[in-house]
Write a protein that holds these residues in place. Structure first.
Motif, PDB file in Angstrom:
ATOM      1  N   ALA A 181     -58.821 -23.493  10.260  1.00  0.00           N
ATOM      2  CA  ALA A 181     -59.041 -24.823  10.823  1.00  0.00           C
ATOM      3  C   ALA A 181     -57.822 -25.336  11.574  1.00  0.00           C
ATOM      4  O   ALA A 181     -57.915 -26.307  12.325  1.00  0.00           O
ATOM      5  CB  ALA A 181     -59.419 -25.801   9.717  1.00  0.00           C
ATOM      6  N   LEU A 182     -56.673 -24.697  11.388  1.00  0.00           N
ATOM      7  CA  LEU A 182     -55.442 -25.177  12.010  1.00  0.00           C
ATOM      8  C   LEU A 182     -55.284 -24.719  13.450  1.00  0.00           C
ATOM      9  O   LEU A 182     -54.349 -25.156  14.127  1.00  0.00           O
ATOM     10  CB  LEU A 182     -54.227 -24.699  11.193  1.00  0.00           C
ATOM     11  N   THR A 183     -56.168 -23.855  13.916  1.00  0.00           N
ATOM     12  CA  THR A 183     -55.990 -23.280  15.255  1.00  0.00           C
ATOM     13  C   THR A 183     -56.122 -24.323  16.352  1.00  0.00           C
ATOM     14  O   THR A 183     -55.622 -24.129  17.461  1.00  0.00           O
ATOM     15  CB  THR A 183     -57.015 -22.161  15.487  1.00  0.00           C
ATOM     16  N   VAL A 184     -56.799 -25.437  16.066  1.00  0.00           N
ATOM     17  CA  VAL A 184     -56.986 -26.467  17.095  1.00  0.00           C
ATOM     18  C   VAL A 184     -55.947 -27.576  16.982  1.00  0.00           C
ATOM     19  O   VAL A 184     -56.025 -28.561  17.717  1.00  0.00           O
ATOM     20  CB  VAL A 184     -58.406 -27.072  16.996  1.00  0.00           C
ATOM     21  N   ASN A 185     -54.987 -27.433  16.085  1.00  0.00           N
ATOM     22  CA  ASN A 185     -53.948 -28.454  15.968  1.00  0.00           C
ATOM     23  C   ASN A 185     -53.082 -28.441  17.226  1.00  0.00           C
ATOM     24  O   ASN A 185     -52.484 -27.416  17.568  1.00  0.00           O
ATOM     25  CB  ASN A 185     -53.090 -28.192  14.729  1.00  0.00           C
ATOM     26  N   PRO A 186     -52.990 -29.564  17.954  1.00  0.00           N
ATOM     27  CA  PRO A 186     -52.245 -29.552  19.224  1.00  0.00           C
ATOM     28  C   PRO A 186     -50.747 -29.339  19.049  1.00  0.00           C
ATOM     29  O   PRO A 186     -50.095 -28.762  19.926  1.00  0.00           O
ATOM     30  CB  PRO A 186     -52.547 -30.931  19.818  1.00  0.00           C
ATOM     31  N   LYS A 201     -33.596 -17.620  23.593  1.00  0.00           N
ATOM     32  CA  LYS A 201     -34.421 -18.823  23.535  1.00  0.00           C
ATOM     33  C   LYS A 201     -35.872 -18.481  23.223  1.00  0.00           C
ATOM     34  O   LYS A 201     -36.554 -19.204  22.473  1.00  0.00           O
ATOM     35  CB  LYS A 201     -34.328 -19.564  24.867  1.00  0.00           C
ATOM     36  N   GLN A 202     -36.347 -17.353  23.748  1.00  0.00           N
ATOM     37  CA  GLN A 202     -37.701 -16.906  23.446  1.00  0.00           C
ATOM     38  C   GLN A 202     -37.840 -16.554  21.968  1.00  0.00           C
ATOM     39  O   GLN A 202     -38.833 -16.911  21.318  1.00  0.00           O
ATOM     40  CB  GLN A 202     -38.069 -15.706  24.321  1.00  0.00           C
ATOM     41  N   LEU A 203     -36.829 -15.856  21.433  1.00  0.00           N
ATOM     42  CA  LEU A 203     -36.854 -15.527  20.003  1.00  0.00           C
ATOM     43  C   LEU A 203     -36.819 -16.792  19.151  1.00  0.00           C
ATOM     44  O   LEU A 203     -37.503 -16.896  18.117  1.00  0.00           O
ATOM     45  CB  LEU A 203     -35.677 -14.614  19.659  1.00  0.00           C
ATOM     46  N   MET A 204     -36.019 -17.761  19.569  1.00  0.00           N
ATOM     47  CA  MET A 204     -35.933 -19.012  18.824  1.00  0.00           C
ATOM     48  C   MET A 204     -37.273 -19.754  18.849  1.00  0.00           C
ATOM     49  O   MET A 204     -37.725 -20.265  17.814  1.00  0.00           O
ATOM     50  CB  MET A 204     -34.833 -19.894  19.421  1.00  0.00           C
ATOM     51  N   ALA A 205     -37.928 -19.802  20.012  1.00  0.00           N
ATOM     52  CA  ALA A 205     -39.228 -20.473  20.108  1.00  0.00           C
ATOM     53  C   ALA A 205     -40.272 -19.762  19.263  1.00  0.00           C
ATOM     54  O   ALA A 205     -41.100 -20.405  18.602  1.00  0.00           O
ATOM     55  CB  ALA A 205     -39.677 -20.532  21.565  1.00  0.00           C
ATOM     56  N   SER A 206     -40.229 -18.422  19.258  1.00  0.00           N
ATOM     57  CA  SER A 206     -41.168 -17.655  18.447  1.00  0.00           C
ATOM     58  C   SER A 206     -40.950 -17.923  16.961  1.00  0.00           C
ATOM     59  O   SER A 206     -41.904 -18.076  16.187  1.00  0.00           O
ATOM     60  CB  SER A 206     -41.025 -16.163  18.768  1.00  0.00           C
ATOM     61  N   THR A 207     -39.675 -17.985  16.550  1.00  0.00           N
ATOM     62  CA  THR A 207     -39.358 -18.265  15.132  1.00  0.00           C
ATOM     63  C   THR A 207     -39.805 -19.664  14.748  1.00  0.00           C
ATOM     64  O   THR A 207     -40.373 -19.883  13.663  1.00  0.00           O
ATOM     65  CB  THR A 207     -37.854 -18.110  14.893  1.00  0.00           C
ATOM     66  N   ASN A 208     -39.567 -20.635  15.628  1.00  0.00           N
ATOM     67  CA  ASN A 208     -39.976 -22.015  15.336  1.00  0.00           C
ATOM     68  C   ASN A 208     -41.493 -22.131  15.221  1.00  0.00           C
ATOM     69  O   ASN A 208     -42.004 -22.844  14.355  1.00  0.00           O
ATOM     70  CB  ASN A 208     -39.475 -22.954  16.437  1.00  0.00           C
ATOM     71  N   ALA A 209     -42.218 -21.429  16.097  1.00  0.00           N
ATOM     72  CA  ALA A 209     -43.683 -21.466  16.042  1.00  0.00           C
ATOM     73  C   ALA A 209     -44.200 -20.850  14.748  1.00  0.00           C
ATOM     74  O   ALA A 209     -45.115 -21.391  14.111  1.00  0.00           O
ATOM     75  CB  ALA A 209     -44.269 -20.735  17.256  1.00  0.00           C
ATOM     76  N   GLU A 210     -43.591 -19.726  14.344  1.00  0.00           N
ATOM     77  CA  GLU A 210     -44.014 -19.084  13.098  1.00  0.00           C
ATOM     78  C   GLU A 210     -43.708 -19.973  11.896  1.00  0.00           C
ATOM     79  O   GLU A 210     -44.525 -20.120  10.977  1.00  0.00           O
ATOM     80  CB  GLU A 210     -43.318 -17.731  12.951  1.00  0.00           C
ATOM     81  N   SER A 211     -42.521 -20.583  11.910  1.00  0.00           N
ATOM     82  CA  SER A 211     -42.144 -21.481  10.809  1.00  0.00           C
ATOM     83  C   SER A 211     -43.075 -22.684  10.737  1.00  0.00           C
ATOM     84  O   SER A 211     -43.515 -23.087   9.652  1.00  0.00           O
ATOM     85  CB  SER A 211     -40.697 -21.933  10.992  1.00  0.00           C
ATOM     86  N   TYR A 212     -43.391 -23.272  11.897  1.00  0.00           N
ATOM     87  CA  TYR A 212     -44.270 -24.445  11.906  1.00  0.00           C
ATOM     88  C   TYR A 212     -45.676 -24.077  11.444  1.00  0.00           C
ATOM     89  O   TYR A 212     -46.332 -24.845  10.732  1.00  0.00           O
ATOM     90  CB  TYR A 212     -44.319 -25.023  13.317  1.00  0.00           C
ATOM     91  N   ASN A 213     -46.133 -22.891  11.824  1.00  0.00           N
ATOM     92  CA  ASN A 213     -47.453 -22.423  11.405  1.00  0.00           C
ATOM     93  C   ASN A 213     -47.524 -22.288   9.889  1.00  0.00           C
ATOM     94  O   ASN A 213     -48.489 -22.733   9.246  1.00  0.00           O
ATOM     95  CB  ASN A 213     -47.766 -21.098  12.088  1.00  0.00           C
TER      96      ASN A 213
END
Length: 586
Positions: free
Chosen positions: A399-404, A485-497
């Protein structure tokens, strides 16, 4: 005229009746005809003009225009009545407030249109002047009298007790109030808006349309879309010119036109990066909309909770106030001591204090709702009784896939990826193309034949070049930084998920907890509390229960009712939090 005027008046009456399907309202609007005739006659008198054929035609035109103001007012009164404004005084006040300017504009446009005819001195003025004078004078009197007299007639002719209660001075008072309202509407720039009752969906939609932070996020999307046009940014074209003795003793001139072009992949990656930034800003807009909608839900249902708590406190106040009066009477008759009366008064005053605090809380949260909806109108929620919200969510993290917000974090990975590609493409060579034109004055041999060239003879050519970076360290550093910066954004996205998924599971567990509590109160505790209050009251009145036991029993039962409201409010607020994580606005 003896035929045309009655026919015109009859046609006006018939058309009005077909518009409103009411003889009463048709006659109300038809009152504008004599009101306008007053002004037309006075205008002719003031200008020293006699009644003529053109003046008679002017009266016919005047009657048709004059009834427009009445139509505007009566139609607005009818609309407000259909929307539920049952109080006729409030209906008239709101209708006058809303339609004052349209009424004035209707008369002003027609009057100004006839003004050149009224002031004309050219050929045919003797025909134009009486007609225009009648129309202008009649519209002035009709507009003023319609705004004052028509609302009074509307109230007098309306059915019900309101019409019967208007006697003598009441009519004068109503007329005075209308005049005062007109003056305040015309000269006051800021005024309080009428109160409005809205449901949750209307409140959310109003916030989405008016909230300033959502507007700011929408502007951000437009900014990124505007910047997309800059993705194909060519460097400035260079134009160089020379004049002087750079070829020979003669003064020659030349000009050069050159243009630098980046490697094509630079423009391609800039375009992709611009599209990624647009999508990122759209996710931010959706997140802002979701956040505001969630805040509106929380404030709206908190208001419903406060209203329900207020009703419970009013019920408690009635119980303890009655108990205090009974204790006072028993003290006067000598059946008990003052301790019972003081205790009852203390309980009553405590409930009254809580009620005052509850009223203050309601006012605070209504103000919060106004701020969220960016309006000055006093808003009241349609739901004044707290009820259980319906739950509709998936038990897993899909259900979280639509979270903006999650979409924004994942989109940042895409943005950084295109930034890395863009920096890498800047290492490619740049191209330069140009065109030159110059003079070479003097004698030159052309195919062995001497020729003399002057200032009118020009030598043209084109040039092309390639710019190759010799020092790669700055480009390598920028590319490396973009990769990090790409690695940092990927890590932040995974952490937030993962954080979002953990919060979602916690909210689901709390939902089960609050749901079980609400079910317990609804099926067992609340019916028992009602029974306890009834049985204890009967026992106390019959003398089978003393005062202290009665107070303790009442407080225990009322505490159960309050706990039920708290549990229901916690359950609803938890569902709102679940909707926020799953990206549901409505």
């Amino acid at each position: 005229l003896a035929i045309a005027v009655p026919v015109a008046l009859l046609l006006i009456f018939v058309l009005l009746y077909f518009t409103f399907h009411s003889v009463k309202q048709t006659l109300l609007i038809y009152s504008a005809v004599p009101m306008s005739a007053i002004g037309g006659v006075i205008a002719l008198y003031l200008r020293g003009m006699n009644f003529s054929i053109s003046a008679g035609v002017g009266f016919i035109a005047l009657f048709g225009v004059a009834v427009l103001n009445g139509i505007v007012l009566i139609a607005e009164f009818n609309r407000l009545e259909k929307e539920g404004v049952s109080d006729i005084y409030e209906r008239v006040r709101q209708g006058l407030h809303t339609r004052l300017r349209p009424v004035l504009m209707t008369a002003a446009v027609a009057s100004l249109g006839f003004l050149p005819m009224a002031l004309s001195t050219s050929a045919g003025a003797e025909v134009q002047k009486p007609l225009a004078t009648v129309v202008i004078g009649g519209l002035i009197s009709a507009t003023f009298l319609t705004l004052v007299i028509l609302p009074v007639f509307y109230i007098l002719f309306s059915s019900g007790s309101t019409r019967l209660s208007l006697k003598g001075k009441s009519i004068k008072t109503m007329s005075l109030l209308i005049l005062l309202f007109m003056g305040s509407s015309f000269f006051t720039t800021a005024k309080a808006q009428p109160a409005k009752t809205i449901n949750l969906q209307q409140a959310i939609q109003m916030a989405l349309d008016s909230n300033l932070s959502i507007r700011s996020s929408a502007y951000s999307v437009n900014v990124q879309k505007a910047l997309k046009g800059a993705s194909w940014d060519l460097p400035k074209t260079t134009i160089d010119g020379e004049f002087g003795q750079f070829n020979s003793y003669s003064n020659d001139n030349s000009f050069t036109l050159s243009q630098t072009i980046d490697f094509p992949t630079v423009y391609i990656n800039q375009r992709k990066l611009a599209n990624a930034n647009i999508k990122s800003s759209e996710y931010q807009l959706q997140a802002s909309q979701l956040e505001i909608a969630t805040s509106v839900k929380q404030v709206y249902w908190q208001l419903a909770y406060l209203y329900s708590r207020q009703k419970l406190l009013i019920y408690q106040d009635s119980l303890f106030s009655g108990l205090f009066r009974a204790a006072e009477l028993r003290v006067k008759t000598g059946e008990t001591n003052h301790l019972e009366m003081i205790s009852a008064r203390s309980q009553s005053m405590e409930v009254k204090n809580q009620l005052q605090q509850s009223l203050a809380d309601v006012k605070i949260f209504r103000q919060k709702l106004q701020v969220l909806l960016n309006t000055k109108i006093d808003l009241y929620p349609a739901d004044t009784v707290l009820r259980r919200l319906e739950s509709n969510f998936l038990p897993d993290s899909s259900a979280l896939t639509v979270n903006p917000s999650l979409g924004y974090m994942q989109q940042q990975v895409e943005v950084s990826r295109f930034e890395k590609k863009l920096e890498s493409s800047r290492m490619m060579p740049d191209f330069n193309v140009g065109y030159f034109s110059q003079t070479i004055q003097g004698t030159q041999e052309v195919n062995g034949v001497p020729r003399t060239f002057g200032s009118g003879d020009r030598f043209n050519g084109v040039q092309a070049g390639v710019a190759i970076p010799l020092w790669f360290a700055p480009f390598t550093a920028k590319t490396k930084a973009a990769k990090l910066k790409q690695l940092m954004a990927s890590t932040n996205a995974e952490s937030y998920n993962k954080s979002l998924a953990g919060n979602y599971q916690s909210l689901l567990a709390e939902n089960d907890k609050y749901n079980n509590s609400v079910v317990y109160y609804e099926k067992q505790a609340i019916p028992e509390a009602n029974m306890i209050i009834d049985q204890a009251t009967q026992s106390f009145k019959a003398g089978a229960m003393d005062y202290l036991d009665y107070i303790l029993t009442l407080n225990r039962a009322l505490s159960i009712k309050q706990n039920y409201l708290d549990a229901l409010n916690n359950y609803n607020q938890n569902l709102i939090s679940i909707d926020f994580i799953t990206g549901k606005i409505f």
